[in-house]
Design a protein around this motif. Structure first.
Motif, mmCIF file in Angstrom:
data_model
loop_
_atom_site.group_PDB
_atom_site.id
_atom_site.type_symbol
_atom_site.label_atom_id
_atom_site.label_comp_id
_atom_site.label_asym_id
_atom_site.label_seq_id
_atom_site.Cartn_x
_atom_site.Cartn_y
_atom_site.Cartn_z
ATOM 1 N N MET A 52 0.870 -1.196 0.000
ATOM 2 C CA MET A 52 0.000 0.000 0.000
ATOM 3 C C MET A 52 0.896 1.231 0.000
ATOM 4 O O MET A 52 0.922 1.989 0.961
ATOM 5 C CB MET A 52 -0.916 -0.015 1.233
ATOM 6 C CG MET A 52 -1.897 -1.173 1.271
ATOM 7 S SD MET A 52 -3.141 -0.998 2.567
ATOM 8 C CE MET A 52 -4.234 -2.393 2.180
ATOM 9 N N TYR A 64 2.795 4.683 2.984
ATOM 10 C CA TYR A 64 4.044 4.433 3.718
ATOM 11 C C TYR A 64 4.656 5.692 4.329
ATOM 12 O O TYR A 64 5.413 5.607 5.291
ATOM 13 C CB TYR A 64 5.073 3.753 2.817
ATOM 14 C CG TYR A 64 4.682 2.379 2.324
ATOM 15 C CD1 TYR A 64 3.573 1.702 2.828
ATOM 16 C CD2 TYR A 64 5.426 1.742 1.339
ATOM 17 C CE1 TYR A 64 3.219 0.457 2.358
ATOM 18 C CE2 TYR A 64 5.083 0.481 0.876
ATOM 19 C CZ TYR A 64 3.980 -0.151 1.390
ATOM 20 O OH TYR A 64 3.640 -1.390 0.917
ATOM 21 N N LYS A 110 -0.048 8.486 10.015
ATOM 22 C CA LYS A 110 -1.142 7.556 10.304
ATOM 23 C C LYS A 110 -1.787 7.178 8.977
ATOM 24 O O LYS A 110 -2.039 8.056 8.147
ATOM 25 C CB LYS A 110 -2.177 8.257 11.203
ATOM 26 C CG LYS A 110 -3.299 7.328 11.649
ATOM 27 C CD LYS A 110 -4.396 8.056 12.430
ATOM 28 C CE LYS A 110 -5.516 7.066 12.749
ATOM 29 N NZ LYS A 110 -6.696 7.694 13.329
ATOM 30 N N PRO A 111 -2.063 5.893 8.769
ATOM 31 C CA PRO A 111 -2.662 5.524 7.480
ATOM 32 C C PRO A 111 -4.024 6.199 7.281
ATOM 33 O O PRO A 111 -4.756 6.432 8.241
ATOM 34 C CB PRO A 111 -2.853 4.002 7.579
ATOM 35 C CG PRO A 111 -2.160 3.563 8.799
ATOM 36 C CD PRO A 111 -1.871 4.740 9.658
ATOM 37 N N GLU A 112 -4.328 6.521 6.043
ATOM 38 C CA GLU A 112 -5.658 7.057 5.705
ATOM 39 C C GLU A 112 -6.734 6.041 6.068
ATOM 40 O O GLU A 112 -6.488 4.835 6.078
ATOM 41 C CB GLU A 112 -5.769 7.269 4.200
ATOM 42 C CG GLU A 112 -5.073 8.479 3.648
ATOM 43 C CD GLU A 112 -5.272 8.535 2.130
ATOM 44 O OE1 GLU A 112 -6.084 9.335 1.671
ATOM 45 O OE2 GLU A 112 -4.604 7.747 1.424
ATOM 46 N N GLY A 113 -7.939 6.535 6.263
ATOM 47 C CA GLY A 113 -9.068 5.625 6.469
ATOM 48 C C GLY A 113 -9.649 5.185 5.137
ATOM 49 O O GLY A 113 -9.704 5.964 4.192
ATOM 50 N N VAL A 114 -10.042 3.931 5.076
ATOM 51 C CA VAL A 114 -10.733 3.405 3.896
ATOM 52 C C VAL A 114 -12.206 3.235 4.270
ATOM 53 O O VAL A 114 -12.528 2.636 5.302
ATOM 54 C CB VAL A 114 -10.091 2.078 3.443
ATOM 55 C CG1 VAL A 114 -10.922 1.400 2.363
ATOM 56 C CG2 VAL A 114 -8.681 2.363 2.938
ATOM 57 N N HIS A 115 -13.073 3.797 3.458
ATOM 58 C CA HIS A 115 -14.475 3.973 3.867
ATOM 59 C C HIS A 115 -15.459 2.999 3.231
ATOM 60 O O HIS A 115 -16.515 2.740 3.778
ATOM 61 C CB HIS A 115 -14.921 5.403 3.536
ATOM 62 C CG HIS A 115 -14.124 6.445 4.249
ATOM 63 N ND1 HIS A 115 -14.481 6.945 5.472
ATOM 64 C CD2 HIS A 115 -12.950 7.045 3.928
ATOM 65 C CE1 HIS A 115 -13.578 7.827 5.871
ATOM 66 N NE2 HIS A 115 -12.633 7.901 4.948
ATOM 67 N N LEU A 136 -15.875 -0.145 2.779
ATOM 68 C CA LEU A 136 -15.726 -1.574 3.058
ATOM 69 C C LEU A 136 -17.049 -2.338 2.999
ATOM 70 O O LEU A 136 -17.043 -3.571 2.892
ATOM 71 C CB LEU A 136 -15.033 -1.769 4.410
ATOM 72 C CG LEU A 136 -13.596 -1.219 4.454
ATOM 73 C CD1 LEU A 136 -13.043 -1.264 5.875
ATOM 74 C CD2 LEU A 136 -12.672 -1.987 3.519
#
Lengths: 322, 322
Positions: free
Chosen positions: B232, B236, B240-245, B247
């Protein structure tokens, strides 16, 4: 009632699309709609008297506008028409050779006293009457079949449940035989709570919650763990779903995530599912709890209560005796 | 050089943990470290001369602090020590019966002229020398094996690529034979772009990007579509990783998502993978492009350039001829 008689058909009408938390006032009770207790000439539909209605979380998604439901598995409810959902019904009249007058059935029906159903694609005739009829809204209906489809090889696992009150946690541990359970509303650090119950990680997660719970679970999965996904109730009342952040765990742990919808497994219902579950019920090996409200007027409150966790056990609306 | 001679061993040293976008100054070149060109008495390690080094996106994750890498598949680089990564090397001395002086190998080595390697668990001897040695950092190394592990039944698909410049898009379509390709940096509506190229939905997505691309893909998956996940890169350099909405699409489309790491498939390398890919290379049926910088001093720039998309083709650092 007499066959062909015209009666007033009490209904729960969907008023309009909902954007966030649903309210009872998003529905209204209509007592004035007449229905003739006979199928129209030449119809191959089925006219049923509804006995029990099922309150299920996915129904919230059907309250969204068609715009928001595009790409979804669910169609939106029709404003001005009765809500529909799973129920147990008795056939009053039928133009369909698979269902005859007097047959008890379960499937998608209307939130009303009587429903004239054009499609019976997802209707099951109830053949086993030695268990309570209401069970066909839950344990022996769509929700039970969903649990089976997601997990039919799960017997013998160490099982930890999550619920939203002390009473429910006690129920899970003391009545349902869960190995452990915790109250997610009292855990400020969900990932930490899961770590406590699964120090070596989670092999299987049945995803019905989504959002923060999924994020916490991803951090605690074991290598080659599996996640069966059939619902995300924590997201249904949000205008936009929360972001899930810990998806890199999918790689680190080589996780398999698979979505499913119960209708894809309906072919297993009459043989594999019932053959497995009915004997357990008859032998008293399954503990099942229902939370029943009476009357169509109580339906909207029962449905909406799901999203505050009011119900303890499967939420059923009792409409009528046979 | 003579066996046993002590030489100065130029190294790329990792200075300290990185929180967001990496900079060249996160690494330094050390020219003063001496190394004896012989393995220590009784060691079963291998001493190699490094010929090519590979720049790979996952290396960014190893720049994170151990704290941030907890639960990750990757260990953190050691501040003050050389960076490590995949490379092609020549055996100078060996205490391991599987590798003898003169053997060419690929595997994880140091970013330095010579490396003394204690573990050769993930080392492959290079048996086929009729293809360029540098290919063992890419097409015939970890990245090629990763593509194979994720997709070894993919031949014959309609393939759409995504890249970050017009030149790369042209390369995908005109040189690599992709059916279509688009420049994600010019698409304001990624979901719309995917809809354009996949009007009937996506059957298979090879996930190396994450974040907004994954969100757009989820909306465009086809029923029973599959997502193989092994990276992903868009995440990197984020604290903080982005949110995936999106799902819920996993349910609606009954999507299967599965993470994998290439090392789980290493047992297929020498037989299935090479047997499949080497003939294609020899027959000119695979087009492969490398982007090579020369010298260890150029390594940090090559590595960091990955995250701005500077490289066109596989980024290789050329260190030395055999």
């Amino acid at each position: 009632m007499a066959e062909g008689e015209v009666v007033k058909n009490k209904q729960v009408i969907f008023k309009g699309y909902v954007t966030e938390f649903p309210k009872q006032s998003d529905m209204l009770i209509n007592t004035e709609n007449p229905i003739k207790l006979k199928i129209p000439e030449g119809s191959n539909g089925v006219l049923v008297k509804n006995l029990y209605l099922s309150c299920d979380p996915y129904m919230r998604l059907r309250m969204n506008s068609p715009d928001k439901n595009s790409g979804s598995y669910f169609s939106s409810f029709e404003p001005g028409s009765p809500i529909t959902g799973f129920g147990v019904s008795k056939t009053v009249d039928s133009g369909n050779p698979n269902f005859k007058k007097g047959d008890l059935v379960w499937g998608v029906t209307g939130w009303e006293e009587y429903s004239l159903l054009a499609s019976t694609d997802f209707f099951f005739k109830i053949e086993h009457l030695d268990v309570p009829l209401s069970y066909y809204t839950g344990l022996l209906g769509m929700p039970g079949m969903t649990a089976y489809a997601g997990f039919f090889e799960m017997m013998g696992c160490y099982v930890v449940g999550s619920a939203g009150s002390k009473d429910k946690v006690d129920l899970l541990k003391n009545t349902f035989g869960f190995d452990e359970a915790f109250n997610y509303k009292e855990e400020h650090d969900l990932a930490g709570a899961l770590k406590r119950y699964f120090p070596e990680g989670i092999d299987i997660y049945f995803e019905n919650v989504g959002g923060k719970m999924l994020d916490a679970v991803l951090l605690n999965m074991r290598i080659h763990g599996q996640i069966a996904v059939c619902g995300m109730i924590s997201q249904y009342n949000l205008a936009k779903p929360e972001g899930v952040h810990n998806l890199m765990s999918i790689i680190y742990k080589r996780i398999r995530i698979e979505g499913f919808v119960v209708t894809d497994y309906y072919h297993l219902y009459s043989n594999k599912f019932l053959d497995t579950v009915l004997p357990y019920i008859r032998e008293g090996k399954i503990t099942y709890v229902e939370d029943t409200v009476e009357g169509l007027e109580s339906g909207p409150g029962g449905l909406i209560g799901l999203f505050s966790g009011n119900n303890i056990g499967k939420q059923v609306v009792f409409i009528a005796h046979e």
